[in-house]
Design a protein around this motif. Structure first.
Motif, short mmCIF file in Angstrom:
data_model
loop_
_atom_site.label_atom_id
_atom_site.label_comp_id
_atom_site.label_asym_id
_atom_site.label_seq_id
_atom_site.Cartn_x
_atom_site.Cartn_y
_atom_site.Cartn_z
N ALA A 3 1.07 -1.29 -0.26
CA ALA A 3 -0.40 0.34 -0.04
C ALA A 3 0.61 1.76 -0.01
CB ALA A 3 -0.60 -0.38 1.20
N ASN A 4 2.21 1.08 0.11
CA ASN A 4 3.00 2.30 -0.01
C ASN A 4 3.45 3.14 -1.19
OD1 ASN A 4 4.79 4.70 2.15
ND2 ASN A 4 6.14 3.50 0.74
N HIS A 5 3.59 2.40 -1.83
CA HIS A 5 4.03 2.55 -3.80
C HIS A 5 3.49 2.22 -4.41
CE1 HIS A 5 7.36 0.79 -1.29
NE2 HIS A 5 6.85 -0.21 -2.23
N THR A 29 10.34 10.20 5.85
CA THR A 29 10.61 9.04 5.85
C THR A 29 9.12 8.69 6.08
OG1 THR A 29 11.70 9.48 7.82
CG2 THR A 29 11.41 6.83 7.74
N LEU A 30 8.53 9.14 5.72
CA LEU A 30 7.12 8.62 5.55
C LEU A 30 6.45 8.88 3.96
CD1 LEU A 30 4.34 10.49 8.14
CD2 LEU A 30 5.10 7.15 7.90
N ASP A 31 7.25 9.88 4.08
CA ASP A 31 7.13 10.38 2.57
C ASP A 31 7.85 10.58 1.07
OD1 ASP A 31 4.45 11.41 3.89
OD2 ASP A 31 4.56 13.36 3.83
N GLY A 32 8.45 10.40 1.53
CA GLY A 32 9.27 10.19 0.70
C GLY A 32 9.49 9.37 -0.55
N PRO A 82 6.43 6.02 -6.55
CA PRO A 82 5.61 6.95 -6.39
C PRO A 82 4.96 6.36 -4.99
CG PRO A 82 5.65 6.12 -8.70
CD PRO A 82 6.22 5.51 -7.80
N ASP A 83 5.12 7.10 -4.26
CA ASP A 83 5.02 7.52 -2.41
C ASP A 83 3.06 7.31 -2.37
OD1 ASP A 83 6.00 6.24 0.01
OD2 ASP A 83 5.21 8.57 0.76
N MET A 84 2.32 7.36 -2.11
CA MET A 84 1.16 6.82 -1.76
C MET A 84 0.34 8.08 -0.93
SD MET A 84 -0.77 5.43 -4.36
CE MET A 84 -2.68 5.08 -3.57
N ASN A 85 -0.14 8.31 -0.81
CA ASN A 85 -0.71 9.70 0.60
C ASN A 85 -2.21 8.98 1.23
OD1 ASN A 85 -1.11 11.87 2.34
ND2 ASN A 85 -1.81 13.03 0.28
N GLN A 96 6.16 0.60 7.81
CA GLN A 96 6.93 1.79 8.96
C GLN A 96 6.38 2.93 7.97
OE1 GLN A 96 10.88 1.85 10.15
NE2 GLN A 96 11.14 0.42 9.07
N TYR A 97 7.01 2.79 6.50
CA TYR A 97 6.75 4.00 5.52
C TYR A 97 5.40 4.28 5.84
CZ TYR A 97 11.44 2.37 5.61
OH TYR A 97 12.85 1.99 5.85
N MET A 98 4.33 3.89 6.23
CA MET A 98 2.91 4.61 6.16
C MET A 98 2.16 5.61 7.22
SD MET A 98 0.90 2.12 3.68
CE MET A 98 0.88 0.54 4.93
N PRO A 99 1.96 6.13 7.76
CA PRO A 99 1.29 6.78 8.66
C PRO A 99 0.72 5.72 10.21
CG PRO A 99 -0.17 8.37 7.50
CD PRO A 99 0.82 6.66 6.52
CA LIG Z 1 5.06 6.72 2.36
#
Ligand SMILES: [Ca+2]
Ligand SMILES: [Ca+2]
Ligand SMILES: [Ca+2]
Length: 629
Positions: free
Chosen positions: A263-265, A312-315, A322-325, A357-360
């Motif tokens: 789900a992160n990217h 670290t979350l958004d990079g 591409p990083d999903m928001n 961990q790279y997602m909220p």
């Molecule tokens: Ca992310």
């Protein structure tokens, strides 16, 4: 409720009638302005689902000012919005709990015309044989689908691929493995004794090849982590029908299936990258984004600065991911529904969530809650690739972090213990590092819920580590299969495959080794050993879910007990190349004087308990387990 069967595909009479009325009223609309639809996500849903209404994302053209209309009272549309470009329409679709499964149609309409779309209401799968979750009674086996078994050569060279993409001699090319191959090898997996398969992502990825002047080119997305369609099965691996067949056949022989979700990217070839549904869909764009600096401590520490934390979350994990928001509510809803859709249409039992961990953390919680609300036993393990138990423990569910969030995440991989075990069994650290590491189980709300990896597709294979021996590999495997938690093996470790860093650790599984007659003595020895420890774990509840009690450790030896009810098992490791005699105090675990311990595996051995101590003779470079008689 009126009879609903008349609403089914092909276009029922009222829909046609309505379309004809529109044409009569407005004439044939000018081409180029008529709204057209290319897809609907999700393509189907369920009546009586815990997510109701479901949020639709409709992709098309000329959607500006369009409305979505249902012609069936069992489907109710609300909260329609269209993006600025008119290329995406969002809408809530409320499904009457009584609506029968079948094909229904919806109408996208604007002043200049309309377009019909079909939407499936699925029949739910049987909850008794599906969605079973994973526990410490399972043994997970990681399969990289492209590299395991080729069961269907017809999908090896899709039309939209260059020959270079399909070069089996290129470690970064597609090698032809597929879902049919996994189905064909279920008897092998059953023989080994594993009870759950984690398959690397089966989302559709780009079929072609990246070229560049770097050492990692030409390369492909054979591993599946670069989705171009969250709702399609990779065409090189098969199709949805084959995937469903795999889940069904696996379940029929007592093997569960775990989907690798990401789900992160998404992949940079995803159509969203050129035309995002919303400007807030991704963090940045292909040409303007931050790269993740992987300052992962910023996610754990209450003292981190906002810049590091957000980076670290958004990079982006890399320039082509591409990083999903997930803080955009439309993205969160999309991804949560997507996770549930795969579970619902296939019947899988668990999810491995990539780079979680790279997602909220609030998103991880909402995703976990949504999964459990619909499928109470469903299990999700998160990849938090950290060798620090404080960091992995922060992300597991069951406790609230300093940020006030309980992620509700069922499990995390125990990279800290894996790190200790590979160091110990390649003679780089004393044996007492194992109990030393295990003391940090104090950080976990329930240590039996962590997933104990032997290795995975991102780590050097055990046999290629400096200092590796077959005996060391055998002890490492025995440790993973006897310590607390849920064991996870990586395909090929059971035949002592070699492989250094990615992609060398992803070599094709040798076809010959699927059968005993094709294995060399070393492969056979490792296979028999792995199978025997899995079988022993299956036969002894204490090894699956018993309390772990440290009994003895020094530089060369470690002995622990697993105890459940009246069953006590001692597991002992001696890594030196000589017989070792030790006295292990067992009075504290209620093993009385005069009792005999008998080996459950390996050489037949007995030990007596005298003066509260078991006198053990540990064979050289071996793990052994004793049952208390
Ligand atoms: Ca992310
Ligand atoms: Ca194939
Ligand atoms: Ca593909």
């Amino acid at each position: 409720m009126p009879p609903l069967s008349r609403q089914r595909w092909p276009v029922p009479l009222p829909d046609l009638f309505y379309l004809l009325c529109l044409v009569a009223l407005f004439g044939v609309p000018a081409l180029g302005q008529t709204p057209s639809v290319t897809r609907v996500d999700p393509p189907s849903w369920w009546a009586g689902h815990t997510i109701n209404p479901v949020r639709l994302l409709v992709r098309g053209t000329n959607l500006g000012g369009a409305k979505l209309r249902s012609l069936n009272p069992g489907l109710r549309v609300s909260e329609v919005s269209v993006n600025e470009k008119g290329s995406y329409l969002f809408a809530n679709l409320e499904i009457s709990p009584a609506l029968p499964a079948g094909k229904y149609s919806l109408l996208v309409e604007s002043g200049s015309g309309s377009s019909a779309i079909s939407f499936n209401v699925e029949a739910p799968l049987d909850t008794r044989s599906n969605f079973q979750g994973i526990t410490s009674s399972d043994v997970i086996y990681l399969i990289m689908t492209d590299r395991f078994a080729d069961g269907d050569p017809s999908n090896n060279a899709p039309r939209d691929s260059s020959p270079e993409a399909n070069d089996r001699n290129n470690p970064r090319g597609f090698h032809g493995g597929d879902l049919r191959g996994v189905i064909n090898r279920l008897p092998y997996l059953k023989q080994l004794g594993v009870t759950a398969l984690w398959l690397t992502p089966w989302y559709d990825n780009w079929n072609d090849v990246n070229r560049c002047d770097k050492p990692w080119c030409p390369n492909t997305y054979y591993h599946g982590y670069h989705a171009i369609d969250y709702y399609a099965v990779e065409d090189r691996f098969g199709d949805l029908a084959t995937l469903r067949e795999l889940v069904q056949q696996a379940h029929a022989v007592g093997i569960k299936i775990i989907q690798d979700q990401v789900a992160n990217h998404v992949g940079s070839q995803h159509p969203w990258v050129k035309d995002p549904p919303l400007s807030s869909w991704f963090h940045g764009t292909l040409t303007a984004h931050e790269l993740n600096k992987f300052r992962n401590s910023a996610l754990l520490s209450p003292h981190s600065n906002k810049q590091d934390f957000r980076n670290t979350l958004d990079g982006w994990f890399s320039d082509d991911l591409p990083d999903m928001n997930q803080e955009e509510p439309e993205v969160a809803r999309y991804e949560i529904q997507n996770a549930l859709w795969w579970v619902g249409v296939t019947g899988i039992d668990g999810i491995r969530q990539d780079t979680i961990q790279y997602m909220p953390r609030a998103f991880i919680r909402d995703l976990s809650d949504a999964l459990h609300r619909q499928y109470p036993k469903l299990w999700m393990v998160g990849e938090v690739f950290e060798r620090d138990a404080a960091h992995t423990a922060f992300f597991i569910g069951g406790h609230t972090g300093w940020d006030g969030v309980d992620t509700k995440l069922d499990s995390v991989f125990d990279f800290a213990l894996w790190n200790a075990s590979v160091a110990v069994f390649t003679n780089k650290a004393p044996m007492r590092l194992l109990p030393h590491q295990l003391k940090y189980d104090a950080l976990y709300p329930d240590p039996s819920k962590v997933t104990v990896l032997a290795n995975n597709h991102d780590t050097t294979r055990f046999m290629s580590l400096t200092g590796a021996t077959l005996e060391g590999a055998m002890m490492h495997t025995a440790f993973v299969l006897s310590v607390r938690g849920i064991p996870q093996l990586y395909a090929g470790e059971e035949i002592a495959m070699e492989g250094k860093e990615d992609p060398d650790n992803r070599r094709d599984f040798p076809i010959a080794a699927f059968k005993a007659e094709g294995r060399n003595p070393k492969e056979q020895q490792m296979f028999d050993w792995t199978r025997a420890w899995i079988a022993m774990r299956r036969e002894h509840p204490a090894l699956r879910s018993g309390k772990l009690i440290d009994l003895f450790s020094d530089d060369e030896t470690y002995v622990f007990a697993r105890q459940l009810g009246t069953e006590t098992i001692l597991v002992a490791f001696n890594r030196v190349n000589r017989l070792k005699q030790i006295s292990v105090p067992v009075g504290s675990i209620e093993v009385k004087d005069g009792v005999t311990l008998k080996s459950l595996i390996g050489p037949a051995m007995q030990a007596r308990v005298v003066n509260g101590e078991a006198q053990l003779n540990l064979p050289p470079q071996m793990a052994i387990a004793f049952g208390v008689q």
